[in-house]
Every structure is written in structure tokens, then in C-alpha cells.
Design a protein around this motif. Structure first.
Motif, short mmCIF file in Angstrom:
data_model
loop_
_atom_site.label_atom_id
_atom_site.label_comp_id
_atom_site.label_asym_id
_atom_site.label_seq_id
_atom_site.Cartn_x
_atom_site.Cartn_y
_atom_site.Cartn_z
N TYR A 181 1.08 -1.08 -0.02
CA TYR A 181 0.17 0.56 0.06
C TYR A 181 0.85 1.17 -0.11
N LEU A 182 2.02 0.91 0.56
CA LEU A 182 2.75 2.48 1.21
C LEU A 182 3.56 2.71 -0.09
N GLU A 183 4.27 1.35 -1.07
CA GLU A 183 4.65 1.76 -2.18
C GLU A 183 3.42 2.18 -3.63
N THR A 184 2.66 1.54 -3.11
CA THR A 184 1.37 2.70 -4.25
C THR A 184 1.46 4.11 -3.69
N GLU A 185 1.41 4.98 -2.52
CA GLU A 185 1.51 5.50 -2.23
C GLU A 185 2.98 6.53 -2.95
N GLY A 186 4.07 5.73 -3.26
CA GLY A 186 4.97 6.74 -3.80
C GLY A 186 6.35 6.55 -2.49
N GLN A 187 5.76 6.01 -1.44
CA GLN A 187 6.82 5.98 -0.67
C GLN A 187 8.19 4.95 -0.43
N GLU A 188 8.64 5.18 -0.23
CA GLU A 188 10.26 3.69 0.42
C GLU A 188 10.13 3.31 0.97
N ILE A 189 10.64 1.55 1.44
CA ILE A 189 10.61 0.77 2.31
C ILE A 189 11.46 1.34 3.04
N GLY A 190 12.43 0.97 1.82
CA GLY A 190 13.86 0.98 2.25
C GLY A 190 14.77 -0.83 2.47
N THR A 191 16.03 -0.91 2.22
CA THR A 191 16.63 -2.76 2.22
C THR A 191 17.03 -2.60 3.59
N ILE A 192 17.00 -4.29 3.60
CA ILE A 192 17.82 -4.71 4.92
C ILE A 192 19.08 -4.63 4.69
N HIS A 193 20.15 -4.71 5.05
CA HIS A 193 21.05 -4.82 5.36
C HIS A 193 21.84 -5.24 6.28
N ALA A 194 22.95 -6.12 6.70
CA ALA A 194 22.80 -7.72 7.80
C ALA A 194 23.43 -6.10 8.47
N ALA A 195 24.64 -5.36 7.96
CA ALA A 195 25.69 -4.37 8.64
C ALA A 195 24.03 -3.77 9.81
N ALA A 196 22.78 -3.09 8.73
CA ALA A 196 22.63 -2.26 9.90
C ALA A 196 21.92 -3.58 11.74
N PHE A 197 21.73 -4.33 12.02
CA PHE A 197 21.83 -5.19 12.95
C PHE A 197 23.50 -5.38 13.50
N LEU A 198 24.20 -5.40 12.92
CA LEU A 198 25.22 -6.14 13.57
C LEU A 198 26.09 -5.25 14.67
N ARG A 199 25.62 -3.30 14.06
CA ARG A 199 25.92 -3.15 15.58
C ARG A 199 25.24 -3.09 17.47
N ARG A 200 24.19 -3.60 16.76
CA ARG A 200 23.68 -3.84 18.19
C ARG A 200 23.11 -5.15 18.75
N PHE A 201 23.55 -6.12 16.96
CA PHE A 201 24.30 -7.34 18.13
C PHE A 201 25.48 -7.99 18.60
N CYS A 202 26.43 -6.87 18.07
CA CYS A 202 27.76 -7.12 18.96
C CYS A 202 28.00 -6.63 20.67
N SER A 203 26.87 -5.26 20.25
CA SER A 203 27.01 -4.76 21.71
C SER A 203 26.36 -5.42 23.06
N VAL A 204 25.00 -6.27 22.11
CA VAL A 204 24.59 -6.86 23.33
C VAL A 204 25.44 -8.53 23.92
N LEU A 205 26.04 -9.15 23.34
CA LEU A 205 27.09 -9.39 23.16
C LEU A 205 28.77 -9.57 23.82
N GLY A 206 28.66 -7.93 24.02
CA GLY A 206 29.82 -7.75 24.86
C GLY A 206 30.82 -7.36 23.63
N MET A 207 30.83 -7.37 22.16
CA MET A 207 31.99 -8.09 21.53
C MET A 207 32.80 -6.22 21.40
N SER A 208 34.41 -6.35 21.60
CA SER A 208 34.71 -5.01 21.41
C SER A 208 35.03 -4.99 20.02
N ASN A 209 35.20 -2.79 19.72
CA ASN A 209 35.26 -2.76 19.06
C ASN A 209 36.09 -3.10 17.72
N ILE A 210 37.03 -3.23 17.86
CA ILE A 210 38.09 -4.23 16.86
C ILE A 210 37.20 -5.45 16.14
#
Length: 297
Positions: A181-210
Motif C-alpha cells: 500500500y505504501l509503495e502505491t503511495e510513492g513511499q520507499e520502504i528501504g532495503t535491509i542490510h546485515a550491517a544494520a543489525f550488527l552493531r546492536r547484536f554485537c553490543s548486546v554480546l559485549g564484543m570489542s570495537n575491533i
């Protein structure tokens, strides 16, 4: 008592009345034979007059009559207005979509910008007929999910389900309809990339910056391969590989708990990515000798 002739013993005898209540049964004093069986006019015997007549029912609490005046008070004889008033159930309050969006946002720690965008999406689609037959919680979860994607801070469908109790199947159906429905209204949904989840998951797991930097570079190179894995599954397996190459190793069970990706999916994704490890893992983080120490696929 009176004298009468008894046909049974062939003699005059005194008649004895044995039923004083009715005065209707008389018997011979010598042999006991009933010689007179008359019922006075003042005695009413309904069963003898009409054998099919049912005996009268006593008046009591079970008869549906209450009070000294004999007024009927049974449920069947009550007025229709009183019956409807007793059976009417309280109506549930109307569903508050905006309040539900605020609750989901608070549970997931979503920022105000995403919450406002989810409210705008909900305003546009709430009156659409196909959505009226969906579960309201699923519609809310789908709106928040799409808002997160549009703000480049995606969340998983499972996270949405855990926030308001909707099922994954219901949220997926509502999400697909709203996105179309939103696409018919001309709105972009956006593409999901794995990098978008990484920082949040890494933060919860307590991973270092490196480790986070190595995971981001590995994910970026892995997306160029044709693995046919979802971004979330790819992020989960990259985190597993990077942690296995570091001093603070994380098990598949721990990563599955944080990412909400099934352990079997992580293991299968590892098999797909294993032949390409030397291509995707940065050389500054791990050498060929280190890669050989990884668990075999």
C-alpha cells in the motif's frame, strides 16, 4: 357401627369402619371382608375420576413462585428487558493503536522519530478494509517494523512479536499488505542490510570495537556473494565466526538467543560461508593459520 348381612360368612355382623379419614371403607367384624366401599360426596379423589390427570405440584422455591401472594418470578416469566439487562456483557474498550505503538516502542527502546513515523503509517492504513480483518496487535507491530526500516534501524519480526504478543504469521501478512500500500503511495520502504543489525547484536554480546569493525567488513564482503541467506542470518553467522577467531568466544546458543535466529540456521549458514572465509574475513584481523583453527563445516 351397624348390623348388616355379610355374604362371605353368611351371617349378620357388625360393620366396622376402618378409614375414619374418608369414612368410605367398612369391613365385617367376623371375617374382615369389605362389605361397604362408598366414598362420601365431600371427599375428592382426582385419580379415580381421571387416571391420566397429573398430581398437583407443591408450591415452593423450585416452582418458580415467590412471595406470599403467589406472584410468578421465574426467569422464563421475567420481562424481556430484565433478561437482556442480566445477560448483557460489558463491551471491551476500543483498541488504542497509538497507545499500543508507544508501548511497543518503549519495550524495544525505539527512538521518538521512529515512533512518530509508525504513528503516521498507522493513520494511513488503519481504515483499509483488508487490515480490518487482521489482528490489531499485528497491524501495530507491522507499522513499527516498517518505520524502523525506513529509518535505517531495522528490527526483526520476532522482536516485534515478542513486544506485543502477535504471531509471526499475522505480522508478516499485515507487513506485506502495508508495504504494498505504501509503495502505491510513492513511499520507499528501504532495503535491509546485515550491517544494520550488527552493531546492536554485537553490543548486546559485549564484543570489542575491533571485533565489531571486523564483523562489519566481513558482512560487507559476504553480501557480494550469492549465499541466499537473509540479512539477519548472515549477521548472526558472521558474529559467530568473528568471535571464534577472538579470545572471547561465543557459542551458537548465545548468538541464537540474541539474534533470534535458530541454531540450525546459523550452522547451515556457516556451511555456506565456510569455503569463502579467506575472501571475506579481513587479513588484518585473522591470518590463514587462524582460519584453519575454525571448526570444520
Amino acid at each position: 357401627m351397624s348390623d348388616t348381612f355379610c355374604q362371605a360368612c353368611k351371617c349378620f355382623t357388625e360393620v366396622v369402619v376402618s378409614d375414619h379419614a374418608t369414612g368410605g371403607t367398612s369391613s365385617c367384624s367376623e371375617c374382615g371382608t369389605v362389605v361397604v366401599d362408598e366414598v362420601p360426596e365431600w371427599v375428592s379423589v382426582p385419580d379415580r375420576e381421571d387416571p391420566t390427570r397429573e398430581p398437583s405440584k407443591p408450591v415452593g422455591p423450585e416452582s418458580g413462585v415467590s412471595g406470599s401472594n403467589g406472584a410468578a418470578a421465574s426467569d422464563e416469566e421475567a420481562s424481556p428487558a430484565r433478561r437482556g439487562k442480566r445477560r448483557r456483557r460489558p463491551r471491551p474498550p476500543p483498541f488504542d493503536g497509538f497507545g499500543s505503538i508507544a508501548a511497543v516502542s518503549d519495550r524495544l527502546g525505539i527512538v521518538a522519530a521512529i515512533k512518530d513515523r509508525a504513528n503516521d503509517i498507522y493513520k494511513k492504513v488503519v481504515d483499509q478494509k483488508p487490515l480490518k480483518f487482521r489482528t490489531p496487535d499485528a497491524v501495530v507491530a507491522a507499522c513499527v517494523y516498517i518505520a524502523c526500516r525506513q529509518e535505517n534501524k531495522p528490527c526483526t519480526v520476532k522482536e516485534m512479536c515478542s513486544a506485543n504478543g502477535a504471531t509471526k504469521k499475522e505480522v508478516a501478512r499485515a507487513k506485506d499488505f502495508i508495504m504494498k500500500y505504501l509503495e502505491t503511495e510513492g513511499q520507499e520502504i528501504g532495503t535491509i542490510h546485515a550491517a544494520a543489525f550488527l552493531r546492536r547484536f554485537c553490543s548486546v554480546l559485549g564484543m570489542s570495537n575491533i571485533e565489531v569493525m571486523a564483523a562489519q567488513e566481513t558482512v560487507k564482503k559476504s553480501e557480494e556473494l550469492v549465499l541466499r541467506r537473509s540479512p539477519i542470518s548472515l549477521a548472526a553467522v558472521v558474529i559467530y565466526i568473528i568471535t571464534q577467531l577472538s579470545n572471547d568466544k561465543k557459542g551458537v546458543k548465545d548468538i541464537a538467543f540474541v539474534t533470534r535466529v535458530a541454531e540450525a540456521t546459523i550452522k547451515n549458514s556457516y556451511k555456506d560461508l565456510y569455503p569463502h572465509l579467506s575472501e571475506v574475513i579481513p587479513a588484518w584481523f585473522a591470518k590463514e593459520e587462524d582460519l584453519r583453527q575454525l571448526p570444520p563445516a
